[in-house]
Write an enzyme that holds these catalytic residues in place. Structure first.
Site, PDB file in Angstrom:
ATOM      1  N   TRP A 106      11.426  -6.399   0.485  1.00  0.00           N
ATOM      2  CA  TRP A 106      10.227  -7.196   0.188  1.00  0.00           C
ATOM      3  C   TRP A 106      10.542  -8.354  -0.735  1.00  0.00           C
ATOM      4  O   TRP A 106      10.040  -9.467  -0.549  1.00  0.00           O
ATOM      5  CB  TRP A 106       9.107  -6.318  -0.376  1.00  0.00           C
ATOM      6  CG  TRP A 106       8.626  -5.317   0.621  1.00  0.00           C
ATOM      7  CD1 TRP A 106       8.682  -3.954   0.508  1.00  0.00           C
ATOM      8  CD2 TRP A 106       8.045  -5.569   1.915  1.00  0.00           C
ATOM      9  NE1 TRP A 106       8.170  -3.361   1.638  1.00  0.00           N
ATOM     10  CE2 TRP A 106       7.773  -4.323   2.507  1.00  0.00           C
ATOM     11  CE3 TRP A 106       7.726  -6.737   2.616  1.00  0.00           C
ATOM     12  CZ2 TRP A 106       7.200  -4.196   3.782  1.00  0.00           C
ATOM     13  CZ3 TRP A 106       7.149  -6.625   3.890  1.00  0.00           C
ATOM     14  CH2 TRP A 106       6.896  -5.370   4.449  1.00  0.00           C
ATOM     15  N   ASP A 174       4.936  -8.297  -7.382  1.00  0.00           N
ATOM     16  CA  ASP A 174       4.387  -7.574  -6.239  1.00  0.00           C
ATOM     17  C   ASP A 174       4.192  -6.127  -6.689  1.00  0.00           C
ATOM     18  O   ASP A 174       5.147  -5.465  -7.087  1.00  0.00           O
ATOM     19  CB  ASP A 174       5.421  -7.664  -5.096  1.00  0.00           C
ATOM     20  CG  ASP A 174       4.952  -7.019  -3.801  1.00  0.00           C
ATOM     21  OD1 ASP A 174       3.953  -6.277  -3.819  1.00  0.00           O
ATOM     22  OD2 ASP A 174       5.618  -7.252  -2.765  1.00  0.00           O
ATOM     23  N   LYS A 198      -1.699   0.572   0.526  1.00  0.00           N
ATOM     24  CA  LYS A 198      -0.830   1.627   0.001  1.00  0.00           C
ATOM     25  C   LYS A 198      -1.612   2.541  -0.952  1.00  0.00           C
ATOM     26  O   LYS A 198      -1.662   3.741  -0.785  1.00  0.00           O
ATOM     27  CB  LYS A 198       0.376   1.033  -0.736  1.00  0.00           C
ATOM     28  CG  LYS A 198       1.072  -0.130  -0.021  1.00  0.00           C
ATOM     29  CD  LYS A 198       1.990   0.315   1.089  1.00  0.00           C
ATOM     30  CE  LYS A 198       2.407  -0.782   2.041  1.00  0.00           C
ATOM     31  NZ  LYS A 198       3.317  -1.802   1.532  1.00  0.00           N
TER      32      LYS A 198
HETATM   33  C1  LIG Z   1       3.919  -3.058   2.182  1.00  0.00           C
HETATM   34  C2  LIG Z   1       4.507  -4.030   1.238  1.00  0.00           C
HETATM   35  C3  LIG Z   1       4.466  -5.409   1.470  1.00  0.00           C
HETATM   36  C4  LIG Z   1       3.867  -6.005   2.738  1.00  0.00           C
HETATM   37  O1  LIG Z   1       2.524  -5.955   2.652  1.00  0.00           O
HETATM   38  P1  LIG Z   1       1.559  -6.627   3.745  1.00  0.00           P
HETATM   39  O2  LIG Z   1       0.222  -6.400   3.144  1.00  0.00           O
HETATM   40  O3  LIG Z   1       1.798  -5.901   5.038  1.00  0.00           O
HETATM   41  O4  LIG Z   1       1.913  -8.055   3.852  1.00  0.00           O
HETATM   42  C5  LIG Z   1       4.979  -6.255   0.522  1.00  0.00           C
HETATM   43  N1  LIG Z   1       5.526  -5.775  -0.613  1.00  0.00           N
HETATM   44  C6  LIG Z   1       5.596  -4.454  -0.870  1.00  0.00           C
HETATM   45  C7  LIG Z   1       6.206  -3.971  -2.144  1.00  0.00           C
HETATM   46  C8  LIG Z   1       5.087  -3.536   0.048  1.00  0.00           C
HETATM   47  O5  LIG Z   1       5.145  -2.224  -0.210  1.00  0.00           O
END
Ligand SMILES: *Cc1c(COP(=O)(O)O)cnc(C)c1O
Length: 366
Positions: A106, A174, A198
């Site tokens: 990511w 993030d 999540k």
């Molecule tokens: C799942 C995830 C993403 C991607 O998220 P989307 O909402 O599908 O764009 C980005 N960063 C992390 C840490 C993730 O777990």
């Protein structure tokens, strides 16, 4: 029958939340409507979005000088919006300096996107050991527009053990797979962002928590929907927000508050993770590839000790299949890293973790 869902995302939601949403599906708060049918500008929807924001502020302790935005496009769109809003110059490719730390898939995607709009310096990476640790965080450059980290790495199962001190350079993170999993000092960050699917609610809503002084820096050429100032000025209602997702997030936050909030869930999450890591560390059959100080509370990859690659692959396929047959779902590792992974977000109970360990103990013996 409800399964035990170890999916990395979209992932399990608390059963009481789903039951309440079901009960309110055709008539929410006595309005005679589903949230899906309400005008986002109506007096019926207003208290729903306001309640969701107020609960998020309360649970996370978000300071008054931060805005909370409910956007779309997932965490992945934030990979673009962050450089576009904080670092972009007169034209694409002519942006300011920014720092990134590469801790896995990511963060690598965030880096690739930022390179289109900013002068990216990757200050450290853990790629040398298949991302199984978090590197030391070097100081930012003095004139960096921001410093980006991925606090919890969903695929490899690492998390930052301490928040780096970036001085006056805004720290951006993030937090898609760790938001509300344990206490976090929001004041140490300039921006926090998370896709909801999540730990917060259904896919389709992205939460952005942004310090006010970082809003309004995008050059004019940045599209209206990709600007923090657009969404901030309109209270996330420049256009139709993801109304139903915001409503479900509100129910999840209410559930979390009733449970005792972030301190309580943090304690429970540590218990769950310790139980599972202890089992792995004492198993002669499975192990965790992640270095101890950096182990995630939320995503726990594991592999078998089998050395023969063909046998290993067969064993792991059989594991995932047999687990699914007894209602333990979505235990395959990410397609890029293989092995297995249990994602044990806030909605996963300690009983669920115990059931998985129990299955693994039996699997070892046959
Ligand atoms: C799942 C995830 C993403 C991607 O998220 P989307 O909402 O599908 O764009 C980005 N960063 C992390 C840490 C993730 O777990």
């Amino acid at each position: 029958m409800r399964v035990l869902n170890f999916s990395p995302g979209p992932s399990a939601l608390p059963l009481p939340v789903l039951e309440r949403a079901a009960a309110e599906m055709t008539d929410t708060n006595g309005t005679g409507q589903s949230v899906m049918e309400m005008s986002h500008r109506s007096k019926d929807f207003k208290p729903i979005i306001e309640k969701t924001e107020a609960l998020l502020r309360e649970l996370m302790g978000i300071p008054a000088n931060y805005k909370v935005l409910f956007l779309q496009g997932g965490a992945s769109l934030q990979f673009s919006m962050i450089p576009l809003n904080l670092a972009a110059g007169d034209a694409p490719g002519k942006g300011k300096k920014v720092s990134y730390i590469d801790t896995g898939v990511w963060s690598d995607k965030a880096i690739k996107e930022a390179k289109k709009y900013a002068a990216v310096e990757v200050r450290a990476s853990s790629k040398d050991k298949a991302y199984t640790y978090i590197p030391q965080a070097p100081a930012p450059g003095a004139d960096d527009a921001y410093y980006h980290i991925t606090l919890n790495n969903t695929i490899v199962g690492t998390k930052w053990d301490k928040i780096p001190n970036t001085g006056s350079v805004p720290l951006v993170s993030d937090v898609s797979s760790c938001i509300l999993s344990e206490p976090l000092d929001v004041g140490k960050f300039g921006i926090l962002y998370a896709g909801a699917q999540k730990n917060l609610g259904p896919a389709g809503t992205t939460v952005v928590i942004i310090r006010e002084d970082l809003i309004g820096k995008a050059p004019d050429w940045v599209p209206v929907m990709l600007r923090y100032d657009t969404h901030s000025a309109e209270g996330s209602m420049y256009n139709t927000p993801p109304c139903y997702g915001i409503y479900i997030i509100g129910l999840v936050l209410e559930w979390l508050k009733n449970l005792g909030g972030v301190d309580a869930i943090g304690k429970l999450n540590r218990e769950k993770a310790e139980l599972f890591y202890n089992y792995l560390d004492n198993s002669k059959f499975f192990y965790s590839p992640v270095e101890k100080p950096y182990r995630s509370l939320m995503n726990i990859p594991f592999v078998t000790r089998e050395k023969d690659e063909t046998k290993k692959g067969e064993l792991e396929t059989r594991f995932v299949k047999e687990a699914a047959a007894v209602g333990l779902l979505n235990l395959a590792g990410h397609r890029l890293v293989g092995g297995m992974r249990a994602s044990i977000y806030n909605a996963m109970t300690i009983e669920g973790v115990k059931a998985l360990i129990n299955f693994m103990e039996k699997f070892e013996k046959v």
